[in-house]
Design an enzyme around this catalytic site. Structure first.
Site, mmCIF file in Angstrom:
data_model
loop_
_atom_site.group_PDB
_atom_site.id
_atom_site.type_symbol
_atom_site.label_atom_id
_atom_site.label_comp_id
_atom_site.label_asym_id
_atom_site.label_seq_id
_atom_site.Cartn_x
_atom_site.Cartn_y
_atom_site.Cartn_z
ATOM 1 N NE ARG A 62 -4.234 -1.543 0.127
ATOM 2 C CZ ARG A 62 -4.356 -2.576 -0.722
ATOM 3 N NH1 ARG A 62 -3.427 -2.842 -1.608
ATOM 4 N NH2 ARG A 62 -5.439 -3.341 -0.699
ATOM 5 C CG HIS A 78 -2.973 -0.958 -7.012
ATOM 6 N ND1 HIS A 78 -3.387 -0.318 -5.873
ATOM 7 C CD2 HIS A 78 -3.061 -2.283 -6.727
ATOM 8 C CE1 HIS A 78 -3.712 -1.216 -4.949
ATOM 9 N NE2 HIS A 78 -3.514 -2.422 -5.454
HETATM 10 P P1 NDP Z 1 -1.637 -11.823 4.737
HETATM 11 O O1 NDP Z 1 -2.597 -11.296 5.729
HETATM 12 O O2 NDP Z 1 -1.781 -13.221 4.264
HETATM 13 O O3 NDP Z 1 -0.150 -11.700 5.328
HETATM 14 C C1 NDP Z 1 0.291 -10.584 6.034
HETATM 15 C C2 NDP Z 1 1.703 -10.816 6.551
HETATM 16 O O4 NDP Z 1 2.183 -9.609 7.143
HETATM 17 C C3 NDP Z 1 1.776 -11.889 7.642
HETATM 18 O O5 NDP Z 1 2.965 -12.641 7.520
HETATM 19 C C4 NDP Z 1 1.808 -11.070 8.924
HETATM 20 O O6 NDP Z 1 2.470 -11.663 10.035
HETATM 21 C C5 NDP Z 1 2.630 -9.871 8.460
HETATM 22 N N1 NDP Z 1 2.408 -8.710 9.342
HETATM 23 C C6 NDP Z 1 1.240 -8.089 9.635
HETATM 24 N N2 NDP Z 1 1.443 -7.089 10.509
HETATM 25 C C7 NDP Z 1 2.774 -7.082 10.782
HETATM 26 C C8 NDP Z 1 3.592 -6.320 11.631
HETATM 27 N N3 NDP Z 1 3.113 -5.326 12.382
HETATM 28 N N4 NDP Z 1 4.911 -6.604 11.676
HETATM 29 C C9 NDP Z 1 5.434 -7.616 10.944
HETATM 30 N N5 NDP Z 1 4.700 -8.405 10.102
HETATM 31 C C10 NDP Z 1 3.382 -8.129 10.031
HETATM 32 O O7 NDP Z 1 -1.651 -10.819 3.500
HETATM 33 P P2 NDP Z 1 -1.359 -11.112 1.957
HETATM 34 O O8 NDP Z 1 -0.022 -11.744 1.848
HETATM 35 O O9 NDP Z 1 -2.492 -11.806 1.313
HETATM 36 O O10 NDP Z 1 -1.355 -9.628 1.363
HETATM 37 C C11 NDP Z 1 -0.484 -8.632 1.856
HETATM 38 C C12 NDP Z 1 -0.878 -7.257 1.323
HETATM 39 O O11 NDP Z 1 -0.574 -7.152 -0.050
HETATM 40 C C13 NDP Z 1 -2.378 -6.936 1.386
HETATM 41 O O12 NDP Z 1 -2.780 -6.540 2.662
HETATM 42 C C14 NDP Z 1 -2.494 -5.813 0.375
HETATM 43 O O13 NDP Z 1 -2.296 -4.567 0.998
HETATM 44 C C15 NDP Z 1 -1.338 -6.063 -0.588
HETATM 45 N N6 NDP Z 1 -1.810 -6.444 -1.930
HETATM 46 C C16 NDP Z 1 -1.437 -5.682 -3.004
HETATM 47 C C17 NDP Z 1 -1.834 -6.022 -4.268
HETATM 48 C C18 NDP Z 1 -1.390 -5.228 -5.442
HETATM 49 O O14 NDP Z 1 -1.876 -5.472 -6.563
HETATM 50 N N7 NDP Z 1 -0.463 -4.306 -5.287
HETATM 51 C C19 NDP Z 1 -2.680 -7.199 -4.519
HETATM 52 C C20 NDP Z 1 -2.991 -7.935 -3.333
HETATM 53 C C21 NDP Z 1 -2.570 -7.560 -2.092
HETATM 54 P P3 NDP Z 1 1.934 -13.055 10.673
HETATM 55 O O15 NDP Z 1 2.362 -14.104 9.659
HETATM 56 O O16 NDP Z 1 2.670 -13.162 11.938
HETATM 57 O O17 NDP Z 1 0.447 -12.912 10.805
HETATM 58 C C1 OXD Z 2 -5.703 -6.154 -3.051
HETATM 59 C C2 OXD Z 2 -5.231 -5.222 -4.076
HETATM 60 O O1 OXD Z 2 -5.628 -5.833 -1.867
HETATM 61 O O2 OXD Z 2 -5.528 -5.438 -5.269
HETATM 62 O O3 OXD Z 2 -6.154 -7.248 -3.432
HETATM 63 O O4 OXD Z 2 -4.521 -4.259 -3.755
#
Ligand code: NDP
Ligand code: OXD
Length: 306
Positions: free
Chosen positions: A221, A269
């Site tokens: 983000r 994006h």
């Molecule tokens: P998940 O919820 O599966 O994974 C999130 C990861 O981040 C977990 O490993 C979690 O830790 C870690 N995390 C969360 N908070 C913290 C913190 N404070 N400190 C350290 N680690 C932290 O999310 P996804 O992998 O599915 O997606 C991640 C992000 O990617 C989405 O939230 C979205 O914003 C972005 N995204 C962007 C897209 C794009 O097209 N640019 C498309 C899709 C998603 P733990 O394992 O311990 O829970």
């Molecule tokens: C998502 C994205 O969060 O597209 O899936 O950014």
């Protein structure tokens, strides 16, 4: 069973048709103000009015992985918030990030410029061992990206909130190990959810801890990144470049310096797009599971923020 659809910026008809085909017993309609009470809502950036008028909803299915936008709204307290759980996004994210890492590591951007200038020139091969990649977030997307990078034999570090084990990846967890993770990484990939704890996490304080000549890939983000800190660290030479897919304001404003910066690559994006058929199949499967009283994956914890 009634389902309403309200996905801002998305053509609704194919989603409605797809959900009807996947759930033949369900009534599926595009939401409009005053619509009858529904059981489930399929949403992206819905208006607050929808949530206020549908307090009985059992679940909200977000057609993306990130729920930061949805969690800013006042949600019906009993409604489950369900994020897309991969649904074809992790392979796209792995492609995008590997492409960005390899383009930088192999200096393909430099070769492209040379070729455009009609120049046949070689660059000294770089040592992979000197390009450890740190992946922030080891969830559905981050874990897949870390594993894909391993296939190209980059040293890979991973950082998550709670401890995670991933084959071939050196993992770090929590605030206590964050500095150590950064200091061990030259390329930094951000795949964290946007939460209270992770806002502006890519700042001068953190990015200046990367190995010199660091490279930033932000695919999570825009609000994770402090734009001016990135620009300053590029100007000072501590960072070599960045590939950015997400921005504080989208579309990226026409006068934003990222557009024209020679060491920043911008994409709109698009690193991992929502795939309609895969998403509909996943959402329909989860609705049926909930109706049978079964547990489903991908339920968001609003207190945790992801
Ligand atoms: P998940 O919820 O599966 O994974 C999130 C990861 O981040 C977990 O490993 C979690 O830790 C870690 N995390 C969360 N908070 C913290 C913190 N404070 N400190 C350290 N680690 C932290 O999310 P996804 O992998 O599915 O997606 C991640 C992000 O990617 C989405 O939230 C979205 O914003 C972005 N995204 C962007 C897209 C794009 O097209 N640019 C498309 C899709 C998603 P733990 O394992 O311990 O829970
Ligand atoms: C998502 C994205 O969060 O597209 O899936 O950014």
């Amino acid at each position: 069973m009634k389902i309403v659809l309200c996905c801002t910026g998305t053509k609704p008809e194919p989603w409605v048709d797809g959900l009807r085909a996947a759930l033949p017993g369900a009534e599926v309609a595009v939401w409009e103000p005053g619509a009858p009470a529904a059981d489930y809502a399929v949403v992206w950036a819905p208006p607050q009015t929808l949530l206020d008028q549908q307090p009985q909803l059992k679940a909200l299915f977000n057609i993306g992985a990130g729920v930061d936008g949805l969690l800013k709204l006042r949600l019906p307290p009993q409604a489950l918030v369900v994020r897309l759980d991969d649904a074809g996004m992790s392979v796209q994210m792995a492609e995008y990030v590997c492409h960005a890492v390899i383009r930088h590591f192999r200096e393909f951007d430099g070769y492209e410029a040379d070729v455009r200038a009609g120049k046949w020139s070689y660059r000294k091969p770089r040592s992979r061992a000197e390009y450890p990649v740190g992946v922030m977030g080891l969830g559905v997307l981050g874990a897949r990206v870390a594993q894909a990078l391993r296939l190209f034999e980059f040293p890979v570090n991973g950082w998550s909130r709670t401890p995670r084990a991933l084959e071939g990846v050196r993992t770090f967890a929590g605030a206590a190990q964050f500095d150590e993770f950064l200091a061990a990484s030259r390329v930094l990939v951000n795949l964290l959810p946007l939460t209270h704890d992770t806002q502006a996490i890519l700042s001068r304080n953190t990015l200046s801890r990367l190995l010199p000549g660091g490279y930033v890939i932000n695919v999570a983000r825009g609000a994770h990144l402090v734009d001016d800190d990135l620009l300053a660290l590029l100007d000072e030479g501590h960072l070599a470049g960045a590939t950015l897919d997400v921005f504080r304001t989208e579309p990226l404003p026409a006068d934003h310096p990222f557009w024209t910066h020679p060491r920043i690559t911008v994409t709109p994006h698009t690193s991992a797009r929502t795939l309609r058929d895969e998403s509909i199949a996943q959402i329909a499967g989860k609705i049926l599971a909930l109706e049978r009283g079964e547990a489903i994956a991908g339920i968001v914890d609003p207190a945790r923020g992801y």
